[in-house]
Scaffold this motif. Structure first.
Motif, short mmCIF file in Angstrom:
data_model
loop_
_atom_site.label_atom_id
_atom_site.label_comp_id
_atom_site.label_asym_id
_atom_site.label_seq_id
_atom_site.Cartn_x
_atom_site.Cartn_y
_atom_site.Cartn_z
N VAL A 92 0.84 -1.20 0.00
CA VAL A 92 0.00 0.00 0.00
C VAL A 92 0.87 1.25 0.00
CG1 VAL A 92 -1.65 1.36 1.35
CG2 VAL A 92 -2.00 -1.09 1.05
N VAL A 93 1.81 1.31 0.93
CA VAL A 93 2.67 2.50 0.97
C VAL A 93 3.57 2.56 -0.25
CG1 VAL A 93 4.62 1.50 2.26
CG2 VAL A 93 4.06 3.92 2.52
N GLY A 94 4.00 1.38 -0.76
CA GLY A 94 4.81 1.36 -1.97
C GLY A 94 4.05 1.93 -3.16
N TYR A 95 2.80 1.53 -3.31
CA TYR A 95 1.98 2.06 -4.41
C TYR A 95 1.81 3.56 -4.29
CZ TYR A 95 -2.36 3.42 -6.74
OH TYR A 95 -3.30 4.09 -7.48
N LEU A 96 1.50 4.05 -3.11
CA LEU A 96 1.28 5.49 -2.92
C LEU A 96 2.54 6.29 -3.25
CD1 LEU A 96 -0.77 5.39 0.40
CD2 LEU A 96 -1.64 5.89 -1.89
N ASN A 97 3.69 5.82 -2.79
CA ASN A 97 4.93 6.53 -3.07
C ASN A 97 5.33 6.42 -4.53
OD1 ASN A 97 5.38 7.57 -0.50
ND2 ASN A 97 6.40 5.70 0.20
N PHE A 98 5.07 5.25 -5.12
CA PHE A 98 5.37 5.05 -6.53
C PHE A 98 4.57 6.03 -7.39
CE2 PHE A 98 4.53 2.86 -10.60
CZ PHE A 98 5.84 2.54 -11.00
N MET A 99 3.27 6.11 -7.15
CA MET A 99 2.43 7.00 -7.95
C MET A 99 2.76 8.48 -7.67
SD MET A 99 0.88 4.92 -9.86
CE MET A 99 0.18 6.28 -10.79
N ARG A 100 3.05 8.82 -6.42
CA ARG A 100 3.42 10.19 -6.11
C ARG A 100 4.61 10.63 -6.96
NH1 ARG A 100 7.54 12.32 -4.00
NH2 ARG A 100 8.37 10.28 -3.45
N ASP A 101 5.54 9.71 -7.16
CA ASP A 101 6.75 10.01 -7.91
C ASP A 101 6.47 10.09 -9.41
OD1 ASP A 101 9.53 10.30 -8.51
OD2 ASP A 101 9.57 8.16 -8.97
N ILE A 102 5.81 9.08 -9.97
CA ILE A 102 5.73 8.99 -11.43
C ILE A 102 4.69 9.93 -12.03
CG2 ILE A 102 6.48 6.59 -11.30
CD1 ILE A 102 3.65 5.81 -12.29
N ILE A 103 3.66 10.30 -11.27
CA ILE A 103 2.63 11.19 -11.82
C ILE A 103 3.26 12.49 -12.30
CG2 ILE A 103 0.72 12.70 -11.12
CD1 ILE A 103 -0.37 10.28 -9.54
N ALA A 104 4.26 12.98 -11.56
CA ALA A 104 4.91 14.23 -11.95
C ALA A 104 6.13 14.00 -12.83
CB ALA A 104 5.31 15.01 -10.69
N ASN A 105 6.83 12.91 -12.63
CA ASN A 105 8.15 12.76 -13.23
C ASN A 105 8.24 11.72 -14.34
OD1 ASN A 105 9.31 14.65 -11.33
ND2 ASN A 105 9.13 13.02 -9.80
N GLY A 106 7.22 10.88 -14.47
CA GLY A 106 7.30 9.81 -15.44
C GLY A 106 7.87 8.55 -14.83
N THR A 107 7.88 7.48 -15.58
CA THR A 107 8.30 6.18 -15.06
C THR A 107 9.22 5.48 -16.05
OG1 THR A 107 7.50 4.14 -14.04
CG2 THR A 107 6.34 4.89 -16.01
N GLY A 108 9.72 4.33 -15.65
CA GLY A 108 10.62 3.57 -16.50
C GLY A 108 12.06 3.99 -16.33
N SER A 109 12.95 3.26 -16.97
CA SER A 109 14.38 3.55 -16.88
C SER A 109 14.67 4.94 -17.42
CB SER A 109 15.17 2.52 -17.69
OG SER A 109 14.94 1.22 -17.21
N GLY A 110 15.34 5.76 -16.60
CA GLY A 110 15.66 7.12 -17.01
C GLY A 110 14.43 7.98 -17.24
N ARG A 111 13.33 7.68 -16.54
CA ARG A 111 12.07 8.43 -16.73
C ARG A 111 11.66 8.42 -18.20
NH1 ARG A 111 10.32 8.79 -11.52
NH2 ARG A 111 11.96 9.59 -10.18
N ASP A 112 11.78 7.24 -18.80
CA ASP A 112 11.57 7.12 -20.25
C ASP A 112 10.12 7.39 -20.65
OD1 ASP A 112 12.33 6.23 -22.97
OD2 ASP A 112 11.01 4.55 -22.52
N VAL A 113 9.17 7.06 -19.78
CA VAL A 113 7.75 7.16 -20.13
C VAL A 113 7.11 8.29 -19.34
CG1 VAL A 113 5.57 5.92 -20.29
CG2 VAL A 113 7.72 4.67 -20.55
N LYS A 114 6.62 9.28 -20.05
CA LYS A 114 6.08 10.47 -19.39
C LYS A 114 4.64 10.71 -19.83
CE LYS A 114 10.58 12.80 -19.08
NZ LYS A 114 10.69 12.64 -17.62
N PRO A 115 3.80 11.14 -18.89
CA PRO A 115 2.40 11.43 -19.24
C PRO A 115 2.29 12.74 -20.00
CG PRO A 115 2.83 12.03 -16.97
CD PRO A 115 4.09 11.38 -17.47
#
Length: 820
Positions: A719-742
């Motif tokens: 639960v805490v992992g999901y919350l922190n994961f989404m907090r990070d990627i929503i603004a910064n993107g995800t994947g290696s080197g922030r490869d995937v961005k919204p």
């Protein structure tokens, strides 16, 4: 942005359970779905003065009765819209008939006498009565035949169907009493005192087998209200209620006399002393449920449909489904070309220094996320992902991990056969080398000396891929005998079936022992179906599931495989076992028995006599009344916890995520604290990430007697992992080197109108199911971020922060986490 204390974390974890309990089913109007071309029958309906015969099963038709006419509309086939005179008393369909006069006839005798007639069916056959038979006995009773005399006739009929009823003319009086105990009293094992008492009445001639039943029925009712045996009378009353509903209220009779017994017994067996809903659900499945739909699906209804049938709604799919309607969109999806993950692996390998040997799991993940985000064949992909959690292979197996292209091919196999026939799917899975490695059927050898065939695949193909551990009724409930579920197979069945899966190994141009053991490797053996090596195949007798393959000379692995897979495919468990799991993966964790029964019916017969049609089953799941009717959000019973992969996918699709590199480099997400506790094709075992029947212990879900499979990978860390994961990627993107961005460009213009921003997020992520309270909280949170007057960079930053806030708080809410 977020730092949760442990107490807060526990609170949030509890909210998961509360949220799932608030998942619901409603009976509101659902969107209109366009009808496909009707099934063409060879002949029109036959309509006479007092009866009308139709070509399809009853559930395909809508029947309405008024004072002036009877209207029968065929919703599936070519029987059309039929306006019948009120003189019609019998409607015949391919599976059942409907007696329209039985209700009036039943009213001509006392209700107690009607109950006594129904109880004779229960006592002698443990089944619900059929309307035609009940009508006959009502007439006989009115003509002067006593209930005891009718009982004698029932006993004579029970002997004729001894295989189904257990009665025989040569059975002892004690054995007769034991059957009556089971049928009348719901007690498979009678007490010795009672058994002796009733047996002696038969032995000394005080009663006959035809009259004893009536006496025992009367005795059973005397237990009503008793602290110990009150359930006996209640069980009998409940069976009577269901029997009356079946025969009198609904007027149902099966066309086949054998069905009247066996299927009537299944309905009665579903009744308990405390519940009649399962049995009534089986009756509903026979009748069918009509759906009243608006002219066009609303945006919310469309988004909810896409939550179930894709990896998540996006703006273009919302438009497409709205224009086509649900059924036509599904039909269109059936025709969208498949993009092979193996092709991506081959293309990638061509760019690597060592070619295929340089491929790894991450290359498959790239292909998976590319197709998830951008692929047009969303329905195929969503069903394929569901199948990957039923017919599991996994990179977590070290042997499988050596063949990343093989895993890509296996996933392609699931996607390909998501739209074919289950029999084809079963064979393709059984012969895929990745399954052969994972469940050790590859290089499996015949018995010799102390060596016995490997039983791994034989066990799992039954337990997990086809029939399950226990025999099932069409509605997914257990077949009960002597108070216990009936096992589908034994150790002897596993041993016999294991011999079938001997002599299969790597594909190649020859069938030498070297190739069987893995030498002379064909470059494409990681994806070509395993081939048969007769010299390694058991030629001895193979017995399993009531089928025997005689000893073979020479050994014939292909023939053995065909018989085995045909036997599994035709087992009555397959429809409810696979159908229910697909409902759970796509729509709801706790489908009603009638929902399962309707999907089972589609699996058993697609309307054109074909069994196992995957397209028919998918349509039955997604277009069912329980899937399409708008949910009442405050009631428990429908909905599912979104598994982590689906949460990430819905975000990527809703906000048109793009890859900087073009490769969508999202890698392993297993870690529950830094990832999502779930990665595609990395199940920890053959039992998937979670079991379909998982119940969170000591929870409200358990108290409500519901299941929540996805809760098995939901804990404080995840639960805490999901919350922190989404907090990070929503603004910064995800994947290696922030490869995937919204891409939030369609949302930032709404940042100055927080209500519109929240509403757009609500539609794409929650199908407009956000509660007014949550919506108010989110709007307030967005408003708390001040947009300065200048400079423009600060204005743009504030607007983006408002978008981030609206997305994050939505995806962190329990309301989002439950797909309803």
């Amino acid at each position: 942005m977020i730092a949760l204390r442990k107490a807060h974390l526990r609170h949030y974890f509890c909210v998961f359970c509360v949220a799932l309990l608030s998942a619901c089913s409603g009976q509101n109007d659902a969107p209109k779905t366009d009808s496909p071309a009707p099934i063409q029958y060879q002949a029109p309906p036959i309509i006479n003065t007092t009866s009308a015969s139709f070509n399809g099963p009853r559930s395909n038709y809508t029947v309405t009765i008024s004072n002036t006419e009877i209207n029968v509309i065929d919703n599936v086939g070519s029987d059309g819209n039929n306006h019948l005179a009120t003189s019609i008393l019998l409607l015949k369909f391919s599976d059942i008939s409907i007696n329209l006069g039985i209700s009036s006839k039943a009213g001509t005798i006392a209700s107690a006498d009607l109950a006594s007639l129904i109880e004779l069916y229960i006592a002698y056959f443990n089944r619900v009565p059929d309307a035609e038979g009940l009508a006959y006995w009502i007439d006989q009773f009115k003509a002067g035949m006593t209930l005891d005399q009718i009982g004698e006739s029932f006993y004579a009929a029970a002997i004729l169907y001894s295989t189904q009823t257990g009665y025989s003319a040569t059975m002892s009086n004690a054995d007769f009493v034991k059957i009556v105990y089971k049928n009348v009293l719901g007690r498979p094992t009678p007490d010795q005192e009672g058994l002796t008492y009733w047996s002696q009445r038969l032995d000394n001639g005080t009663a006959t087998r035809g009259t004893l039943v009536r006496t025992m029925l009367t005795s059973a009712h005397t237990f009503k209200g008793d602290a110990t045996y009150g359930w006996v009378a209640q069980l009998l009353d409940n069976k009577n209620i269901v029997g009356k509903d079946f025969a009198v209220s609904q007027g149902i009779s099966y066309i086949s006399p054998l069905d009247s017994i066996t299927k009537g017994m299944s309905i009665a067996a579903a009744v308990t002393a405390s519940d009649t809903t399962v049995a009534k659900g089986l009756i509903d499945a026979l009748i069918g449920l009509s759906i009243s739909n608006p002219t066009q699906p609303s945006p919310a209804q469309t988004a909810r449909f896409l939550q179930q049938s894709t990896f998540g709604p996006n703006s273009s799919d919302l438009t497409a489904v709205s224009n086509l309607g649900f059924k036509n969109w599904i039909e269109a999806q059936f025709n969208v070309a498949q993009t092979l993950h193996r092709s991506y692996m081959d293309t990638t390998a061509a760019t690597l220094p060592k070619g295929l040997s340089d491929l790894n799991q991450n290359h498959f993940f790239e292909s998976f996320w590319q197709q998830t985000v951008k692929g047009d064949d969303q329905l195929r992909q969503r069903v394929g992902f569901a199948l990957s959690q039923i017919m599991v292979t996994s990179f977590q197996d070290s042997g499988v991990a050596n063949y990343p292209r093989g895993v890509a091919s296996y996933y392609d196999t699931l996607n390909t056969h998501a739209f074919t026939n289950f029999r084809q799917l079963l064979e393709a899975v059984s012969l895929h080398p990745m399954m052969g490695i994972y469940l050790t059927s590859l290089k499996n050898q015949k018995e010799s000396g102390t060596r016995v065939p490997d039983e791994n695949y034989a066990r799992e193909v039954m337990q997990l891929f086809t029939i399950g551990l226990y025999k099932l009724n069409p509605d997914g409930s257990y077949v009960i005998e002597n108070g216990k579920p009936v096992e589908t197979y034994s150790n002897a069945d596993i041993t016999g079936l294991a011999k079938v899966f001997t002599g299969w190994s790597w594909a190649g141009p020859d069938k030498t022992s070297t190739r069987f053991y893995g030498g002379s490797a064909d470059p494409n053996r990681d994806w070509l179906p395993m081939q048969a090596y007769p010299s390694f195949h058991s030629s001895s007798i193979k017995s399993f599931l009531g089928v025997t393959i005689p000893a073979q000379s020479p050994a014939n692995p292909e023939a053995s495989m065909k018989i085995a897979l045909d036997t599994l495919f035709n087992h009555p468990n397959v429809g409810p076992f696979i159908g229910k799991q697909l409902i759970q993966r796509l729509v709801t964790s706790n489908p009603s028995p009638q929902y399962v029964a309707r999907v089972t019916a589609a699996f058993n017969n697609n309307g054109q006599g074909e069994r196992g049609d995957m397209k028919a089953m998918i349509k039955a799941i997604l277009l069912d009344v329980e899937a399409r009717n708008d949910p009442s959000l405050s009631n428990a019973g429908i909905g599912k916890l979104k598994e982590p992969v689906l949460r990430l996918a819905s975000w990527l699709r809703a906000f048109s995520a793009k890859s900087t590199s073009g490769f969508y480099r999202i890698t392993n997400l297993d870690d529950p604290l830094t990832g999502l506790a779930q990665t595609p094709m990395r199940s920890p075992s053959v039992f998937n990430f979670y079991r379909p029947g998982y119940v969170p212990p000591n929870s409200g879900i358990a108290d409500a007697q519901l299941v929540s499979p996805e809760m098995q990978i939901t804990a404080e860390t995840s639960v805490v992992g999901y919350l922190n994961f989404m907090r990070d990627i929503i603004a910064n993107g995800t994947g290696s080197g922030r490869d995937v961005k919204p891409d939030y460009s369609a949302f930032t213009p709404l940042a100055t109108t927080p209500d519109q921003l929240v509403d757009k997020v609500n539609l794409l992520l929650m199908a407009n199911q956000m509660s007014s309270n949550l919506r108010t909280q989110l709007i307030a949170a967005v408003n708390s971020i001040t947009i300065p007057a200048s400079p423009q960079t600060a204005i743009d930053t504030a607007k983006l922060n408002r978008v981030y806030m609206s997305v994050y708080l939505t995806m962190a809410s329990p309301e989002y986490l439950v797909q309803k």
